[in-house]
Design an enzyme around this catalytic site. Structure first.
Site, PDB file in Angstrom:
ATOM      1  CD  GLU A   1      39.326 -13.999  23.577  1.00 40.82           C
ATOM      2  OE1 GLU A   1      38.223 -14.559  23.544  1.00 40.82           O
ATOM      3  OE2 GLU A   1      40.294 -14.366  22.889  1.00 40.82           O
TER       4      GLU A   1
ATOM      5  CG  ASP B   1      36.351 -17.883  24.850  1.00 42.37           C
ATOM      6  OD1 ASP B   1      37.543 -17.694  24.562  1.00 42.37           O
ATOM      7  OD2 ASP B   1      35.534 -18.421  24.082  1.00 42.37           O
TER       8      ASP B   1
HETATM    9  O1  LIG Z   1      42.148 -21.821  16.887  1.00 42.83           O
HETATM   10  C1  LIG Z   1      41.076 -22.156  17.356  1.00 42.83           C
HETATM   11  C2  LIG Z   1      40.617 -21.613  18.654  1.00 42.83           C
HETATM   12  C3  LIG Z   1      41.058 -20.375  18.949  1.00 42.83           C
HETATM   13  C4  LIG Z   1      40.699 -19.693  20.189  1.00 42.83           C
HETATM   14  C5  LIG Z   1      40.189 -20.368  21.290  1.00 42.83           C
HETATM   15  C6  LIG Z   1      39.915 -19.672  22.450  1.00 42.83           C
HETATM   16  C7  LIG Z   1      40.101 -18.292  22.495  1.00 42.83           C
HETATM   17  O2  LIG Z   1      39.844 -17.570  23.634  1.00 42.83           O
HETATM   18  C8  LIG Z   1      40.590 -17.609  21.358  1.00 42.83           C
HETATM   19  O3  LIG Z   1      40.760 -16.257  21.446  1.00 42.83           O
HETATM   20  C9  LIG Z   1      40.894 -18.306  20.216  1.00 42.83           C
HETATM   21  N1  LIG Z   1      40.253 -23.016  16.688  1.00 42.83           N
HETATM   22  C10 LIG Z   1      40.753 -23.585  15.460  1.00 42.83           C
HETATM   23  C11 LIG Z   1      40.078 -24.904  15.183  1.00 42.83           C
HETATM   24  C12 LIG Z   1      38.653 -24.776  14.877  1.00 42.83           C
HETATM   25  C13 LIG Z   1      37.718 -24.666  15.897  1.00 42.83           C
HETATM   26  C14 LIG Z   1      36.376 -24.669  15.606  1.00 42.83           C
HETATM   27  C15 LIG Z   1      35.992 -24.791  14.252  1.00 42.83           C
HETATM   28  O4  LIG Z   1      34.675 -24.842  13.961  1.00 42.83           O
HETATM   29  C16 LIG Z   1      36.950 -24.864  13.227  1.00 42.83           C
HETATM   30  C17 LIG Z   1      38.278 -24.851  13.562  1.00 42.83           C
HETATM   31  C18 LIG Z   1      40.673 -22.593  14.311  1.00 42.83           C
HETATM   32  O5  LIG Z   1      41.396 -22.750  13.361  1.00 42.83           O
HETATM   33  N2  LIG Z   1      39.782 -21.560  14.451  1.00 42.83           N
HETATM   34  C19 LIG Z   1      39.643 -20.493  13.452  1.00 42.83           C
HETATM   35  C20 LIG Z   1      40.562 -19.303  13.784  1.00 42.83           C
HETATM   36  C21 LIG Z   1      40.478 -18.917  15.286  1.00 42.83           C
HETATM   37  O6  LIG Z   1      39.184 -18.288  15.559  1.00 42.83           O
HETATM   38  C22 LIG Z   1      38.667 -18.461  16.852  1.00 42.83           C
HETATM   39  C23 LIG Z   1      38.554 -17.380  17.705  1.00 42.83           C
HETATM   40  C24 LIG Z   1      38.897 -16.016  17.367  1.00 42.83           C
HETATM   41  C25 LIG Z   1      40.045 -15.678  16.652  1.00 42.83           C
HETATM   42  C26 LIG Z   1      40.319 -14.341  16.356  1.00 42.83           C
HETATM   43  C27 LIG Z   1      39.439 -13.360  16.761  1.00 42.83           C
HETATM   44  O7  LIG Z   1      39.678 -12.023  16.499  1.00 42.83           O
HETATM   45  C28 LIG Z   1      38.314 -13.693  17.486  1.00 42.83           C
HETATM   46  O8  LIG Z   1      37.472 -12.676  17.906  1.00 42.83           O
HETATM   47  C29 LIG Z   1      38.008 -15.009  17.790  1.00 42.83           C
HETATM   48  O9  LIG Z   1      38.027 -17.532  18.986  1.00 42.83           O
HETATM   49  C30 LIG Z   1      37.622 -18.735  19.430  1.00 42.83           C
HETATM   50  C31 LIG Z   1      37.104 -18.829  20.722  1.00 42.83           C
HETATM   51  C32 LIG Z   1      36.676 -20.044  21.205  1.00 42.83           C
HETATM   52  O10 LIG Z   1      36.170 -20.123  22.446  1.00 42.83           O
HETATM   53  C33 LIG Z   1      36.735 -21.194  20.404  1.00 42.83           C
HETATM   54  C34 LIG Z   1      37.258 -21.108  19.115  1.00 42.83           C
HETATM   55  O11 LIG Z   1      37.337 -22.216  18.329  1.00 42.83           O
HETATM   56  C35 LIG Z   1      37.701 -19.869  18.616  1.00 42.83           C
HETATM   57  C36 LIG Z   1      38.226 -19.753  17.260  1.00 42.83           C
HETATM   58  O12 LIG Z   1      38.275 -20.771  16.519  1.00 42.83           O
END
Ligand SMILES: O=C(/C=C/c1ccc(O)c(O)c1)N[C@@H](Cc1ccc(O)cc1)C(=O)NCCCOc1c(-c2ccc(O)c(O)c2)oc2cc(O)cc(O)c2c1=O
Ligand SMILES: [Ca+2]
Length: 484
Positions: free
Chosen positions: A230, A193
């Site tokens: 990823e 991830d």
């Molecule tokens: O929406 C999410 C989670 C999304 C998510 C989770 C797992 C993944 O494999 C992923 O690709 C995305 N998380 C929500 C809720 C959140 C989580 C943590 C936080 O401190 C605040 C809010 C959210 O709105 N996150 C912000 C936008 C999504 O930005 C995230 C990405 C991500 C998005 C776009 C990209 O190009 C990139 O390189 C990474 O990866 C994650 C990986 C994780 O292991 C845990 C995370 O919280 C995230 C993650 O927040």
């Protein structure tokens, strides 16, 4: 690290998103093993932060609090039983490994196994991790960093999640203890991830210190774990997926984006004649391919409008193309129903995940979609297995959205996504005989439950497919499901 180590004749994995370990074990024995599935990606098995303030969102499992194997999917014993029972029926297990970070800045501080943490001072006693194990100086990734500053994308916090320093021997050792314990239990590999947020040279050190796969679970001696990283890279960012392909396989997000466009008629299907690296996709052996995943099916992460189970006819068309075409290593998404993009899996008032029920028609209930159980999809898994390494030959198209092709002399598929009927005599590359269309039905005894196609001694068959038929494709092959 680019070989999934599927049991012979199997080709496709399914992501059983948020399933419990006992339910996965049962699904291996009652469905996935008998139907020729190659493997399963499971949700992160390590202890995660419990976030009730957002009503247990799906992304709480992406906020590690320790590497203890206790989550809402089950405990270490149930995980170990699942791996054993699935390997016993030829279905491999791949673990979603969250090793870039720990938790974010939430009021909650208790994990799914009861461990506590104090993120304010980077205190994770159940590992243990402390201040020295995280990247300094403290910084948070901003949107513009993706275009300018590779160092910040790696060393600063993603979404406020505490960012581990994988350059530290101690951190590497904690991560390796976790991953090697899973390998000893019989897992076949890992999804890494947020790989974009870690340095390739640190990842290489970690991968090279992973143990060989456990021969007691049927792997050849010296087999290395299958690793798919990823890396969301749709072009234009400072970090390229090509920094990661020398290490291991990479998730090819452009694949699902382009096919979603094509099967929504934003691109004519005829342009798929050279589908693969000529479309800017990774080399086939480097690519973990999918239409949608847990993240982009709900609009997070990789943008663009991705086809999901909600646009079922077009989705089945794109999935059928993914499984019929020889490019890449495909992964199917298996979802729970959602409208709220934050919502976690079906659960009771105490927060326990509720199990999928299996209906008389083999579909799932209780809020689970089970795309992998849709006839058009699991029959196409058998199509892909039957096609083996048969080359794509005899491409035909009508200059618009009607296409057809062979796989070796084992399988044939035709699509009609035009607004008018398809009525063509085409080369199927198959021996003369009658074949059951495995999209509209399958063989049952000496008859077809759906359409049937007669192939002449010259391998040609009349293909009539109306534009308003329930599904947009017809597929036949030499396996027992299809050949009469
Ligand atoms: O929406 C999410 C989670 C999304 C998510 C989770 C797992 C993944 O494999 C992923 O690709 C995305 N998380 C929500 C809720 C959140 C989580 C943590 C936080 O401190 C605040 C809010 C959210 O709105 N996150 C912000 C936008 C999504 O930005 C995230 C990405 C991500 C998005 C776009 C990209 O190009 C990139 O390189 C990474 O990866 C994650 C990986 C994780 O292991 C845990 C995370 O919280 C995230 C993650 O927040
Ligand atoms: Ca990082």
């Amino acid at each position: 690290y680019k070989n999934p180590h599927y049991a012979s004749g199997r080709t496709t994995m399914v992501h059983l998103f948020e399933w419990k370990w006992d339910d996965i074990a049962a699904e291996c024995e009652r469905f996935l093993g008998p139907r020729g599935f190659g493997g399963i990606q499971v949700s992160p098995p390590n202890e995660n932060l419990v976030i009730w303030s957002r009503n247990r969102p799906w992304w709480e499992r992406y906020q590690p609090i320790s590497y203890r194997l206790v989550t809402r999917s089950g405990n270490e014993n149930q995980f170990s039983n699942m791996v054993r029972r699935c390997n016993n029926v030829g279905v491999r297990i791949y673990v979603d490994a969250i090793i870039n970070h720990m938790t974010g800045t939430w009021n909650e501080n208790v994990g799914t196994g009861g461990s506590t943490a104090n993120f304010e001072n980077w205190h994770y006693p159940a590992v243990p991790y402390g201040r020295n194990d995280f990247n300094w100086p403290h910084c948070v990734i901003t949107g513009s960093d993706y275009n300018c500053c590779p160092d910040r994308v790696r060393n600063c916090e993603l979404s406020g999640l505490k960012d581990l320093n994988q350059g530290s021997d101690y951190v590497r050792q904690q991560i390796l203890n976790y991953m090697n314990r899973l390998i000893d239990m019989g897992v076949a590999g890992f999804r890494i991830d947020a790989a974009k947020h870690m340095w390739p040279h640190d990842l290489r050190v970690i991968y090279d210190r992973l143990r060989n796969l456990n021969t007691a679970h049927g792997f050849p001696s010296g087999a290395r774990p299958y690793i798919y990283q990823e890396v969301i890279d749709l072009g234009g960012e400072a970090i390229s997926r090509n920094e990661y392909t020398p290490l291991a396989a990479v998730t090819e997000f452009r694949f699902g984006l382009e096919l979603s466009q094509a099967f929504q008629r934003r691109n004519q299907l005829r342009w798929l004649v050279n589908w693969g690296p000529q479309w800017g996709l990774l080399a086939s052996g480097d690519a973990l391919t999918f239409i949608d995943n847990h993240d982009n099916q709900r609009g997070h992460g990789a943008g663009g409008n991705i086809l999901t189970y909600k646009q079922s006819r077009q989705y089945k068309g794109a999935i059928a193309f993914m499984l019929a075409h020889p490019y890449g290593y495909p992964q199917l998404m298996s979802s729970f129903a959602f409208t709220d993009t934050e919502a976690g899996p079906p659960m009771n008032s105490r927060g326990d995940i509720t199990s999928p029920t299996i209906n008389a028609d083999n579909s799932c209930g209780n809020g689970w979609i089970c795309e992998h159980r849709w006839r058009q999809i699991h029959n196409m898994v058998v199509f892909r297995n039957t096609a083996g390494n048969g080359a794509l030959t005899n491409w035909w198209d009508n200059g618009s959205n009607q296409i057809a092709f062979c796989r070796g002399n084992q399988a044939f598929i035709a699509f009609n996504n035009d607004a008018w009927d398809m009525d063509q005599t085409l080369q199927t590359c198959l021996p003369a005989g009658t074949y059951c269309d495995i999209i509209s039905g399958a063989r049952s005894g000496n008859r077809c439950t759906g359409k049937s196609i007669v192939v002449g001694s010259d391998g040609r068959a009349l293909i009539i497919h109306r534009s308003n038929e329930y599904d947009m494709m017809v597929a036949i092959h030499r396996g027992a499901d299809s050949r009469l």
